[in-house]
Design an enzyme around this catalytic site. Structure first.
Site, PDB file in Angstrom:
ATOM      1  N   GLU A 498      -1.694  -0.868   6.422  1.00 39.47           N
ATOM      2  CA  GLU A 498      -0.987  -0.172   5.433  1.00 39.47           C
ATOM      3  C   GLU A 498      -0.480  -1.394   4.554  1.00 39.47           C
ATOM      4  O   GLU A 498       0.970  -0.893   3.860  1.00 39.47           O
ATOM      5  CB  GLU A 498       0.016   0.814   5.928  1.00 39.47           C
ATOM      6  N   GLY A 499      -0.910  -2.285   4.125  1.00 41.06           N
ATOM      7  CA  GLY A 499      -0.369  -3.268   3.282  1.00 41.06           C
ATOM      8  C   GLY A 499      -0.063  -4.527   3.762  1.00 41.06           C
ATOM      9  O   GLY A 499       1.113  -4.384   4.535  1.00 41.06           O
TER      10      GLY A 499
END
Length: 829
Positions: A498-499
């Protein structure tokens, strides 16, 4: 003397005007009056200087004058140096909303706005779900069994999760979901963090994925069909975004969809022909429906005049012909379902596009808007839950583990990490809860989502390392009794997905916030794009006023003057005032970096990261103060407040120092240092006395420990043993046990007990025989020591247990054959 007095009056007056951002008229009036006074009292030189200053202020500050000569020149320069904002970046910037992060960027945070986000707590049904369903689900998990024996959750647990609606927390009740608030969703994931695989399995469908996308953008037909099926587990979703060549840079998707027509069941059908390769897709191996992001093209222009239609999202059933799905990746430390998805020329009807034709090309915006909420909850909640469990286990273990006749929790080398763990858990819990509360009030916090994801998962990394250190051999020996080791090894997953944290810290927090959260930059860029000089004049000179205001606020508060009035009581007030001071300094440094580097700031990732660090620590500290102000306090919590705020503000000041030291314009760095920290650094690291106090409380049966572990799975009522419950039970009895330890050990030291009584159990029995302790105390200590030994014990296995291929097993202790040369020697003899 008159000259000095006029200078002082001018400086003080200008600082007051700048602090209040009173504008050019007020400064002009002040300088003009003081200049005339100087001429009248024979202070001619300073009078002339002040009048020249008044003229300069009038020329540059009064709108009627500056628009004639200054604004056009500044506008032309701005158009040359301002960074170009791509459509992709603009979409990201426009996604979500700005709340407290914008206040911190302004340099003059209004605390009343933060406190206006009231908190009504959890609903009755939400709390009941936490108490009953979440406890039962957590009680079905054993980390070793899940990770090593079956590489999956037990079947009965899957059935229970579906039956009780765990996958439908964000789906409204009218579609069969639970309709939980963001706070409740966060608390559920924290409780389920007793097992990493369980938390991820429940968290992902309730975060970025088909459920949220359908809820916000789906057609009514799509909602009516899919949402009830997702809510009760008939459909298991996954979402395919990342791939071999598109990870952090998700906008560079090489996956394509081509608008075409195909004969389906004898009927010509308008649809898409998809070619894609995705990996790292959570739940993909068992998903029944796949969300997919791809770049859509319409070469035959069947939908309109545009050929490149942009990033688009579709929802595809698992049994779609041509899609390859079902293989697994092996995530480090945790066997949650994750795998690749592939397809070549996979045809799907047009109505598989989420939101229908109206949402073609809107995929990136849809994803970013969902991420702004999902990243605030899933991984930060998991990190927070992990922090709380690790703290509970570590506090219990270090209290019952004795070395040198004392609990290791009494050793300062152990107290230091225990206190740090408590602070990180406290900060994480406050931040994720209060940010979820913002979401429940309608906010879509884009920049805070990046702060929470990166900062809290990094806290998790530090905290798990501390937990491993204080557990020692107990935690490094894997087996069913090891409640920590597998989760520790899985931590890189949270750091990466997620990043990735490197990208999030270096590019996203300040890179996005500098434009999205700044009061004026977005307006300036919009004026540039529209070539609107009037709008630019208003935005730019308001911006200039903000810069002067932040400089004045940072400098005067740095000297100890003009502290902001804050609506906090007791020890929180001083921290809130200093957050306001550092916020002004941050606003000034942000503008200085943007002005001095322009578009080159994008490439100065280390500098951008440090600016993001300042913002992150101020945001975290603000959430801690909000939680302190509005929550119920317990004995000893003030020590944890002091430790946490000092820890965060020390880190913020350290980031400032690194900014000053690394600005390419060295003169600018020195000026900023003098303005923001005129008396030097104010915050040192938390002191040892705080660490000792906190460590004692979290390793004993105390109100503070109880609060930190509230709403975790802490009851011994599951199908699997609960180490947290067992430690809690031991701590309840610990004071009684400690008194007996002292009696017995003192007698042993005096020689009243035989030297052969080396084990605690042996000493207790001999002490009873000699009448030093009562029969009741002896019975108590027998059971207490039995439970302690069970918590200290580690697992061992059969020699061949770990060899998957038994044929490769080496029997190192087998009797070796006699070497040939030795046989020959023996024969000769």
């Amino acid at each position: 003397m008159l000259t000095l007095l006029l200078v002082i009056l001018a400086v003080v007056g200008l600082l007051i005007i700048m602090r209040r951002e009173a504008g050019a008229s007020a400064a002009l009036t002040l300088l003009g009056i003081l200049g005339l006074v100087g001429l009248l009292v024979d202070a001619t030189f300073i009078g002339v200087v002040l009048l020249i200053g008044a003229i300069a202020v009038a020329a540059a500050g009064l709108p009627s004058l500056r628009k004639q000569w200054l604004t056009p020149r500044v506008f032309n320069i701005f158009k040359k140096v301002a960074p170009k904002v791509s459509d992709t970046e603009r979409t990201a910037l426009e996604a979500g909303s700005v709340s407290w992060d914008g206040e911190l960027f302004s340099g003059k945070p209004q605390w009343s706005k933060l406190l206006s986000y009231t908190d009504d707590g959890l609903r009755e049904d939400e709390q009941a779900f936490l108490d009953i369903q979440c406890a039962k689900a957590a009680g079905m998990c054993n980390a070793w069994d899940i990770a090593q024996e079956r590489a999956d959750l037990p079947q009965q647990l899957w059935d229970y999760l579906k039956k009780e609606g765990f996958f439908g927390m964000i789906i409204p009740k009218e579609y069969g979901g639970l309709g939980f608030s963001a706070k409740a969703q966060s608390m559920v994931l924290q409780k389920l963090s007793a097992n990493e695989t369980l938390m991820v399995t429940v968290g992902v469908p309730n975060s970025l994925g088909p459920g949220e996308l359908l809820l916000k953008y789906g057609t009514q037909e799509q909602k009516d069909h899919y949402l009830p099926r997702l809510a009760d587990g008939r459909e298991i979703p996954c979402f395919g975004l990342t791939g071999p060549r598109a990870g952090s840079d998700a906008t560079s998707l090489p996956d394509t969809g081509v608008v075409c027509k195909q004969i389906i069941d004898g009927k010509e059908t308008l649809g898409l022909r998809l070619t894609f390769e995705k990996r790292w897709i959570t739940l993909a191996p068992i998903a029944t429906v796949v969300g997919l992001a791809f770049r859509l093209f319409d070469p035959e222009k069947l939908l309109g005049d545009e050929e490149d239609r942009g990033i688009t999202l579709a929802l595809i059933p698992r049994d779609t012909q041509g899609m390859e799905i079902g293989r697994r990746h092996h995530p480090i430390g945790s066997p949650f379902m994750n795998g690749p998805i592939k397809g070549v020329d996979v045809f799907v009807p047009l109505d598989t596009i989420i939101g229908g034709e109206d949402m073609i090309g809107q995929g990136w915006r849809m994803l970013v808007e969902c991420l702004s909420i999902g990243r605030c909850i899933t991984l930060p909640s998991g990190a927070t839950g992990t922090a709380r469990y690790a703290l509970g286990w570590s506090g219990g273990f270090t209290r019952v583990r004795r070395q040198f006749n004392v609990p290791v929790a009494e050793m300062e080398g152990v107290q230091e990490p225990l206190a740090r763990m408590a602070a990180l858990a406290y900060i994480s819990q406050a931040t994720v809860y209060q940010t979820a509360n913002l979401i429940d009030h309608g906010e879509k916090p884009a920049v805070p989502s990046a702060i929470l994801k990166s900062q809290l998962t990094e806290f998790q990394r530090v905290l798990l390392s501390d937990a491993m250190d204080v557990h020692g051999g107990k935690a490094v020996t894997l087996g069913p009794r090891n409640y920590l080791g597998i989760g520790y090894s899985a931590n890189p997953v949270a750091i990466t997905v997620e990043g990735a944290n490197i990208m999030t810290r270096n590019l996203m927090i300040f890179g996005q916030g500098a434009i999205r959260c700044h009061p004026y930059v977005l307006d300036e860029l919009a004026a540039k794009d529209a070539n609107d000089i009037k709008a630019f004049d208003k935005a730019f000179f308001s911006h200039a006023g903000l810069i002067f205001g932040n400089a004045a606020r940072a400098f005067t508060m740095g000297l100890g003057f003009g502290k902001e009035s804050v609506p906090f009581d007791g020890p929180a007030a001083a921290y809130a005032q200093d957050i306001a001071r550092l916020s002004a300094g941050f606003g000034l440094c942000a503008d200085a970096a943007m002005a001095s580097l322009g578009s080159a700031l994008k490439k100065r990732e280390m500098l951008s990261a440090r600016l993001g660090d300042v913002l992150s620590n101020l945001y975290l500290a603000s959430m801690v103060l909000k939680q302190w102000q509005t929550g119920e306090k317990v004995e000893g919590e003030d020590a944890l407040l002091h430790y946490s705020c000092r820890f965060l503000l020390h880190r913020a000041e350290q980031a400032f120092v690194e900014i000053f030291d690394n600005l390419p314009n060295r003169a600018l760095g020195r000026v900023l240092n003098a303005v923001v920290m005129p008396t030097g650094r104010r915050w040192d690291k938390p002191h040892d006395d705080l660490a000792r106090d906190i460590a004692k409380r979290v390793s004993t049966h105390s109100a503070l420990r109880t609060k930190l572990l509230y709403n975790t799975w802490d009851a011994d009522d599951g199908e699997q043993p609960n180490p947290l419950a067992r430690y809690n039970a031991l701590l309840v009895d610990y004071d009684r046990a400690e008194a007996i330890y002292r009696t017995v050990n003192k007698a042993y030291a005096k020689g009243e007990l035989p030297q052969t009584a080396l084990h605690p159990e042996a000493r207790v029995e001999v002490a009873f025989e000699k009448g030093l302790i009562s029969e009741e105390e002896t019975v108590f200590m027998r059971e207490f020591e039995k439970q302690v030994l069970e918590m200290l014990t580690v697992d061992d296995f059969a020699y061949d247990a770990f060899a998957i291929n038994k044929d490769t097993l080496i029997d190192h202790n087998a009797k070796k054959a006699t070497p040939i040369h030795q046989q020959q020697t023996e024969s000769t003899e």
